[in-house]
Enzyme design. Structure first.
Site, PDB file in Angstrom:
ATOM      1  N   TYR A  51     -20.449 -30.353 -30.843  1.00  0.00           N
ATOM      2  CA  TYR A  51     -19.248 -30.693 -30.055  1.00  0.00           C
ATOM      3  C   TYR A  51     -18.952 -29.574 -29.082  1.00  0.00           C
ATOM      4  O   TYR A  51     -18.996 -28.398 -29.449  1.00  0.00           O
ATOM      5  CB  TYR A  51     -18.030 -30.890 -30.978  1.00  0.00           C
ATOM      6  CG  TYR A  51     -17.579 -32.326 -30.986  1.00  0.00           C
ATOM      7  CD1 TYR A  51     -17.053 -32.895 -29.826  1.00  0.00           C
ATOM      8  CD2 TYR A  51     -17.708 -33.128 -32.114  1.00  0.00           C
ATOM      9  CE1 TYR A  51     -16.661 -34.225 -29.801  1.00  0.00           C
ATOM     10  CE2 TYR A  51     -17.323 -34.450 -32.094  1.00  0.00           C
ATOM     11  CZ  TYR A  51     -16.797 -34.996 -30.933  1.00  0.00           C
ATOM     12  OH  TYR A  51     -16.414 -36.305 -30.896  1.00  0.00           O
ATOM     13  N   GLU A  53     -16.283 -29.952 -26.222  1.00  0.00           N
ATOM     14  CA  GLU A  53     -15.273 -30.409 -25.246  1.00  0.00           C
ATOM     15  C   GLU A  53     -14.859 -29.247 -24.345  1.00  0.00           C
ATOM     16  O   GLU A  53     -14.676 -28.123 -24.812  1.00  0.00           O
ATOM     17  CB  GLU A  53     -14.042 -30.938 -25.978  1.00  0.00           C
ATOM     18  CG  GLU A  53     -14.275 -32.315 -26.569  1.00  0.00           C
ATOM     19  CD  GLU A  53     -13.125 -32.753 -27.462  1.00  0.00           C
ATOM     20  OE1 GLU A  53     -12.228 -31.945 -27.742  1.00  0.00           O
ATOM     21  OE2 GLU A  53     -13.152 -33.919 -27.881  1.00  0.00           O
ATOM     22  N   ASP A 206     -22.286 -43.467  -3.978  1.00  0.00           N
ATOM     23  CA  ASP A 206     -22.901 -43.665  -5.292  1.00  0.00           C
ATOM     24  C   ASP A 206     -24.402 -43.799  -5.027  1.00  0.00           C
ATOM     25  O   ASP A 206     -24.885 -44.866  -4.655  1.00  0.00           O
ATOM     26  CB  ASP A 206     -22.323 -44.927  -5.934  1.00  0.00           C
ATOM     27  CG  ASP A 206     -23.022 -45.269  -7.240  1.00  0.00           C
ATOM     28  OD1 ASP A 206     -24.003 -44.597  -7.592  1.00  0.00           O
ATOM     29  OD2 ASP A 206     -22.583 -46.242  -7.892  1.00  0.00           O
ATOM     30  N   THR A 232     -26.391 -41.947 -11.247  1.00  0.00           N
ATOM     31  CA  THR A 232     -26.992 -42.015 -12.579  1.00  0.00           C
ATOM     32  C   THR A 232     -28.178 -41.055 -12.541  1.00  0.00           C
ATOM     33  O   THR A 232     -28.582 -40.591 -11.472  1.00  0.00           O
ATOM     34  CB  THR A 232     -27.522 -43.419 -12.925  1.00  0.00           C
ATOM     35  OG1 THR A 232     -28.418 -43.818 -11.886  1.00  0.00           O
ATOM     36  CG2 THR A 232     -26.413 -44.439 -13.040  1.00  0.00           C
ATOM     37  N   LYS A 235     -32.679 -43.416 -12.974  1.00  0.00           N
ATOM     38  CA  LYS A 235     -33.366 -44.381 -12.104  1.00  0.00           C
ATOM     39  C   LYS A 235     -34.463 -43.627 -11.338  1.00  0.00           C
ATOM     40  O   LYS A 235     -35.366 -43.092 -11.975  1.00  0.00           O
ATOM     41  CB  LYS A 235     -32.339 -45.057 -11.196  1.00  0.00           C
ATOM     42  CG  LYS A 235     -31.274 -45.859 -11.977  1.00  0.00           C
ATOM     43  CD  LYS A 235     -30.378 -46.645 -11.055  1.00  0.00           C
ATOM     44  CE  LYS A 235     -29.493 -47.617 -11.780  1.00  0.00           C
ATOM     45  NZ  LYS A 235     -28.244 -47.065 -12.281  1.00  0.00           N
ATOM     46  N   ARG A 241     -30.830 -41.113 -19.610  1.00  0.00           N
ATOM     47  CA  ARG A 241     -29.690 -41.937 -19.190  1.00  0.00           C
ATOM     48  C   ARG A 241     -28.444 -41.074 -19.149  1.00  0.00           C
ATOM     49  O   ARG A 241     -28.047 -40.506 -20.167  1.00  0.00           O
ATOM     50  CB  ARG A 241     -29.410 -43.072 -20.189  1.00  0.00           C
ATOM     51  CG  ARG A 241     -30.551 -43.984 -20.478  1.00  0.00           C
ATOM     52  CD  ARG A 241     -30.043 -45.277 -21.096  1.00  0.00           C
ATOM     53  NE  ARG A 241     -29.641 -46.177 -20.043  1.00  0.00           N
ATOM     54  CZ  ARG A 241     -30.491 -46.855 -19.279  1.00  0.00           C
ATOM     55  NH1 ARG A 241     -31.785 -46.760 -19.460  1.00  0.00           N
ATOM     56  NH2 ARG A 241     -30.045 -47.649 -18.345  1.00  0.00           N
TER      57      ARG A 241
HETATM   58  N1  PLP Z   1     -24.084 -47.404  -9.557  1.00  0.00           N
HETATM   59  C1  PLP Z   1     -25.108 -48.115  -9.100  1.00  0.00           C
HETATM   60  C2  PLP Z   1     -25.354 -48.170  -7.625  1.00  0.00           C
HETATM   61  C3  PLP Z   1     -25.932 -48.799  -9.990  1.00  0.00           C
HETATM   62  O1  PLP Z   1     -26.950 -49.544  -9.533  1.00  0.00           O
HETATM   63  C4  PLP Z   1     -25.665 -48.713 -11.376  1.00  0.00           C
HETATM   64  C5  PLP Z   1     -26.518 -49.391 -12.380  1.00  0.00           C
HETATM   65  O2  PLP Z   1     -27.408 -50.086 -12.158  1.00  0.00           O
HETATM   66  C6  PLP Z   1     -24.564 -47.975 -11.784  1.00  0.00           C
HETATM   67  C7  PLP Z   1     -23.789 -47.318 -10.868  1.00  0.00           C
HETATM   68  C8  PLP Z   1     -24.143 -47.950 -13.230  1.00  0.00           C
HETATM   69  O3  PLP Z   1     -24.863 -47.158 -14.008  1.00  0.00           O
HETATM   70  P1  PLP Z   1     -24.800 -47.293 -15.617  1.00  0.00           P
HETATM   71  O4  PLP Z   1     -25.508 -48.560 -15.937  1.00  0.00           O
HETATM   72  O5  PLP Z   1     -25.474 -46.066 -16.042  1.00  0.00           O
HETATM   73  O6  PLP Z   1     -23.352 -47.327 -15.987  1.00  0.00           O
END
Ligand code: PLP
Length: 433
Positions: A51, A53, A206, A232, A235, A241
């Site tokens: 842990y 935090e 994002d 993320t 990918k 993950r």
């Molecule tokens: N943002 C985008 C552009 C995504 O394509 C995805 C998932 O495919 C996410 C966020 C979400 O990610 P997670 O599935 O890890 O929550």
């Protein structure tokens, strides 16, 4: 203390079946990849027991001297992998995944019911960018914030920035979100910056799908124009993950992004960080700075272009007419079939991709397209030649779908499966554990 095969043969057997599925199939889901053995070793380590935090040096539990060292290293590597100056940008590496990372940014910057604009899901955006249907607010983002999506120009398949500008001027959002889950082209960050400046909003990117491409500098750099960048890590970046949030250190629109974001992650929305993931991420971010990683990302793009060109030669209509990144979106509606049926047939032949809506679709359940990505099979050693062969396999599957509109079981399907699974099919690398 037993190994998994002795302690729990049932789970062990399921993992082995999944490993075998991963080894034998053509993995073309644009958001998936094969991470390395080294990343998996860190993720499967004792780091999971702790842990911690809080942030390095400021923890709510004792015994964190090694975790502090790890998280600090991970932060430094994250900034280095994306070529960022640590006096201008900071990063939080604790988000549990992409959707929580996005929600943490919204919680940090906005009050409940503030207005946001993201790319509409049926046009390639992600659920967490504010998706809602006429009947229902589907994601937490649209439940707690007021969402007005922007969309593509259906005639070109490209983001309609003029319409985004007009709508933003009327809607006056506090946040505009760039980034997508199914958009085969790059983003016009200078244009989006101009729009947020006009309306006094934050600009967030994002980059979940393309973060590996961004790290390798083979697509435009969102950090030159955005206030906040989320991603993320599993990918195109090819890590474990997880998620990350990068923020400018300067205050933006009167908000100190660093403290707002760090507080939104913990204690706002999360508790203890997943230290095993942070360990795996640190390993991935070391690799992301290597020349081999850059060559891999260049190959991801050339493979995707080879796939797009072959599909075009075979007569397919691609949304936007091609691809500048790691994915193509095929519009199957001119053939009179849907993506769901093609996904199913290809799945039976161990070709894994996903049905996807294409601009103008009426139903999200039976969408008119398929999304195909190149990162995973590029990790396994595919080059352009194998992606041309993959396009031909997909074409065979589509032809079969057209022939078997009512039933998917036919001897032709069996032949097709045997062909794709035949020995000698060019899978180069093994899938790690
Ligand atoms: N943002 C985008 C552009 C995504 O394509 C995805 C998932 O495919 C996410 C966020 C979400 O990610 P997670 O599935 O890890 O929550």
């Amino acid at each position: 203390d037993y190994g998994l095969n002795e302690a729990d043969p049932e789970v062990h057997a399921i993992i082995n079946k999944e490993k075998s599925r991963q080894c034998k199939s053509l993995e073309l889901i644009a958001s998936e990849n094969f991470t390395s053995r080294a990343v998996m070793e860190a993720v499967g380590s004792c780091l999971t027991n702790k842990y911690s935090e809080g942030l390095p040096g400021k923890r709510y539990y004792g015994g964190n001297e090694h975790i502090d060292e790890l998280e600090t290293l991970c932060q430094q590597r994250a900034l280095a992998a994306f070529h960022l100056d640590g006096s201008k940008w900071g990063v939080n590496v604790q988000p549990l995944s992409g959707s929580p990372a996005n929600f943490e940014v919204y919680t940090a910057l906005l009050n409940p019911h503030d207005r946001i604009m993201g790319l509409d899901l049926p046009h390639g955006g992600h659920l967490s960018h504010g998706f809602m249907t006429p009947k229902r607010r589907v994601s937490g983002t649209s439940i707690y914030f007021e969402s007005m999506p922007y969309r593509l120009d259906e005639s070109t398949g490209l983001i309609d920035y003029d319409m985004l500008e007009k709508t933003a001027t009327l809607f006056r959002p506090k946040l505009i979100i760039a980034g997508a889950s199914a958009y085969p082209r790059d983003f016009d960050y200078p244009r989006m910056r101009k729009i947020v400046n006009e309306v006094g909003a934050f600009l967030m990117m994002d980059m979940a799908h393309i973060s590996g491409l961004v790290a390798a500098s083979v697509v435009a750099n969102p950090f030159d124009y955005c206030d906040i960048v989320t991603t993320t890590t599993h990918k195109s970046l090819r890590g474990p993950r997880g998620g990350m949030i990068f923020f400018k250190r300067d205050s933006v629109l009167g908000v100190d992004l660093e403290s707002a974001i760090n507080n939104a992650v913990f204690p706002g929305l999360q508790g203890g960080p997943h230290n095993h993931t942070i360990g795996g991420l640190a390993v991935c971010l070391k690799h992301a700075q290597s020349p081999a990683f850059k060559s891999y990302q260049k190959q991801v793009i050339s493979n995707c272009k080879a796939l797009a060109n072959r599909l075009t030669e075979l007569g397919y209509k691609l949304v936007s007419g091609g691809s500048d990144n790691h994915l193509v979106l095929v519009d199957l509606r001119p053939l009179g079939i849907d993506g769901a049926r093609v996904e199913k047939i290809l799945d039976m032949a161990s070709i894994t991709l996903n049905k996807n809506s294409v601009p103008g679709d009426k139903s999200a359940l039976v969408p008119g397209g398929i999304r195909i990505g190149s990162p995973a099979m590029t990790t396994r050693g595919f080059s352009e030649k194998e992606f041309v062969a993959t396009a031909d396999f997909i074409h065979d599957g589509v032809q079969l779908t057209l022939e078997t509109k009512k039933s998917v079981s036919s001897s032709k399907l069996q032949d097709f499966m045997k062909f794709v699974m035949s020995p000698g099919f060019p899978l180069v690398d093994e899938v790690a554990n």
